[in-house]
Design an enzyme around this catalytic site. Sequence first.
Site, PDB file in Angstrom:
ATOM      1  N   CYS A  87     -27.209  -8.271 -47.616  1.00  0.00           N
ATOM      2  CA  CYS A  87     -28.136  -7.142 -47.490  1.00  0.00           C
ATOM      3  C   CYS A  87     -27.765  -6.191 -46.360  1.00  0.00           C
ATOM      4  O   CYS A  87     -27.847  -4.973 -46.525  1.00  0.00           O
ATOM      5  CB  CYS A  87     -29.569  -7.635 -47.352  1.00  0.00           C
ATOM      6  SG  CYS A  87     -29.895  -8.608 -45.849  1.00  0.00           S
ATOM      7  N   HIS A  98     -34.516  -9.248 -44.144  1.00  0.00           N
ATOM      8  CA  HIS A  98     -33.891  -8.443 -45.193  1.00  0.00           C
ATOM      9  C   HIS A  98     -33.713  -7.034 -44.645  1.00  0.00           C
ATOM     10  O   HIS A  98     -34.579  -6.519 -43.929  1.00  0.00           O
ATOM     11  CB  HIS A  98     -34.744  -8.424 -46.457  1.00  0.00           C
ATOM     12  CG  HIS A  98     -34.158  -7.581 -47.556  1.00  0.00           C
ATOM     13  ND1 HIS A  98     -32.893  -7.777 -48.045  1.00  0.00           N
ATOM     14  CD2 HIS A  98     -34.660  -6.517 -48.236  1.00  0.00           C
ATOM     15  CE1 HIS A  98     -32.632  -6.880 -48.985  1.00  0.00           C
ATOM     16  NE2 HIS A  98     -33.689  -6.104 -49.109  1.00  0.00           N
ATOM     17  N   ASP A 122     -33.256   0.796 -50.973  1.00  0.00           N
ATOM     18  CA  ASP A 122     -32.702  -0.555 -50.814  1.00  0.00           C
ATOM     19  C   ASP A 122     -31.577  -0.785 -51.816  1.00  0.00           C
ATOM     20  O   ASP A 122     -31.824  -0.942 -53.011  1.00  0.00           O
ATOM     21  CB  ASP A 122     -33.801  -1.593 -51.009  1.00  0.00           C
ATOM     22  CG  ASP A 122     -33.336  -3.005 -50.679  1.00  0.00           C
ATOM     23  OD1 ASP A 122     -32.143  -3.183 -50.382  1.00  0.00           O
ATOM     24  OD2 ASP A 122     -34.168  -3.923 -50.719  1.00  0.00           O
ATOM     25  N   ASP A 144     -48.671 -12.377 -50.082  1.00  0.00           N
ATOM     26  CA  ASP A 144     -49.223 -13.592 -49.501  1.00  0.00           C
ATOM     27  C   ASP A 144     -48.336 -14.777 -49.864  1.00  0.00           C
ATOM     28  O   ASP A 144     -47.706 -14.803 -50.922  1.00  0.00           O
ATOM     29  CB  ASP A 144     -50.639 -13.844 -50.016  1.00  0.00           C
ATOM     30  CG  ASP A 144     -51.626 -12.809 -49.499  1.00  0.00           C
ATOM     31  OD1 ASP A 144     -51.292 -12.108 -48.527  1.00  0.00           O
ATOM     32  OD2 ASP A 144     -52.720 -12.703 -50.076  1.00  0.00           O
TER      33      ASP A 144
END
Length: 720
Positions: A286, A347, A370, A412
């Site tokens: 990444c 990330h 991204d 979550d």
Amino acid sequence: MDCMQHTRHNIAADDCRLKHVNFEVQENHSSHETLGLSNQLLVVRRGKPFKLTLLFRSRAWDPHTENLMLEVWLGDLSERVPVQFFVAWSDCLSWSAQVYPGDLHQQSVTVHLCSPVLTSVALYDLLVHIETNWGRRSYKVGSFVLLCNPWLKEDPVYMPLDVQLQEYVKSDFGLVYMGSNLNVCKRPWSFGQYEPGVLEACLKLLQVSPQHLNDKQRDYIKRVDPVYLCRVACAMVNCNDDLGLVEGRWDGSYTGGVNPTAWTGSADILRSWVSSNCNPVRYGQCWVYASVLCTVMRVLGIPSRVVTVFNSAHDTNGNLQIEEIYSSKGEKCEKLGLSKDSIWNFHVWVECWMRRPDLGPGFDGWQVVDPTPQEKSAGIFCCGPCPVVAIQRGCLSVPYDTSFIYASVDADVVRLIVRDGLVVGRTVDTQWVGQLIYTKSIASDIPENLTWAYKSKRRGNPAINLQQNIMSKSQTLLKAARSHPDILSNPLQGETRMFSSLEVSLNIDRVPSAGESICVCVTLTNRANCHRVLKEHVNAQLKQYDSSPQESFWKSQQELHVQPGEVLTLHHVISPCKYESVLGGEDIVNVAVVIKDMRTKERVLATEEFNISSPQIIIEVEGGDRIQMRKECIVHVSFTNKFTKTLCGAVLTVEGSGLLKGKQQTRLMLLQPGQKIEKKVSIMASSPGTKLLMATFSHNNSLSIISRGFHTVSVMTEFY
């Protein structure tokens, strides 16, 4: 630039003939903030005039009898631009060419050519026509590159402050933040936009994109829009569905390529891709994808920065929940097919700055882009641009890919305790994902905290009523568990009470450096009005930042007696000898505790993940960090073994682009605990600016690099 006659149409012998065009490269590059981007091409920014000096052979151009016409070509598209004497600049909506008072001389004329503010980013061809009533003489005079103009208020990528422009467009050095939210590490990166061949590689990236190959004219027209440029470049940085730059690999095997951790800059990657005829460069992860994309964006004139999200979620099914599985003894396990969701300890992506007229007011500013290939967007592997403000507000319908990026920073975590195929405990953590979001500060190595630019302080899932958030997620999880009876044969059995009378927390007293003990503190609070007999299981595992843990390297268990209302604090010490034999340079430690009530069989889980700080590499420049160009300087590099064991085959490596030729190493067969390995190197800089010295330490006991160090030096000209 000497002119090549292109066409001629019956002009008299004494007509005005063009001999040479001076593109005034140095002056234009200085004026357009493009110095250093190319030694071969004129590089200018849209919406701002640039100078061309036309030199004639026998006599000067006579504006009373001859029309001077410039013609700009982009593929099969062209526009004719008549040269006029200066009256006033237009509103930047069309090409214009003007001669200022005093710029017409005996055998030359200086023309100021200006593109519209919304002009495509590309390489253009330029023709000059001299026309009379009797005909026309035409010359192909050369090419120039047109980029976005963040210095111009009318440009959608306009950025108002000079310090921002310096950091997010002109700076060729950056930092990538890695590790964990408890122990943030930084790795230097050379964006390298001023390195030879980098501009040309970025332009080629656009030329070989599927959008261009499928419809050149449409692609050229759409390149006026920074949103379009972002999506094309983002998709082209990965190679999953095009002739893209970088091939990713995360399995730990990098045969036939370069370990992603070994890359230190974008220039080598871009040049390797061009020289291999657009075969992808192996390998990236990444931070490599993001750093290369940041280079491409800065070259194209779009302000950009590299951003790290700590505890970033990859939500494959779009339910804003990430499931994690733990054993009843606290071991983190593989997902066993429950879902393909995951959480990376960090990330890295890119933010690009632009206005978003396509979205209406309120969505201008930083946009997430991204390039790491995770999910497809409109059929291709790219992500964004997505307004950061849309993520903060929870506007999940805003394009592009807002719901996916929202989950990356605010999903979550549902942690299941599983024993013999049964769910025997369940917790919901609404705070874990996106705990910290960092980028490099302007003109500083200190990180800028962007967390609250992404996350509303009134936390919660915008897709669910905030008052019913936890209960709704519990029901969603039960549905998911029922769909996997082979894994969770009775998911309803032992369902965790939503409001347990037993509270458990786990904390690391201090993030240790290599060679130091890991100190774990477990706190139990018995809110019941009865005595409880508990069983504690504590477990520690190593893991990579993007994957599940390996086997446990340390375990502990004990029986506990807790009185009503008692708060019990337990301390565990994991000595270095327990992890040193398995520790890799990039590893994360997962520590978890499961507390079981022996009477009710209730189980409560608490967990933490962190990286152990690597031993420091010391880099010292004799005479200080400001060095003179073309003057030899001495640098001392050293590493001290902080481990409790002897390291075999120790290697200290030093390198520095623009300072050293190749890599320089020193080796020791054995490096005893407390012993130092040293290397003295001589550096010399051939160009001014910020240069980077890199050092790494490795040894035979580990397959990976144990420690990395870097040091920046400022190179001054001979006359500073």
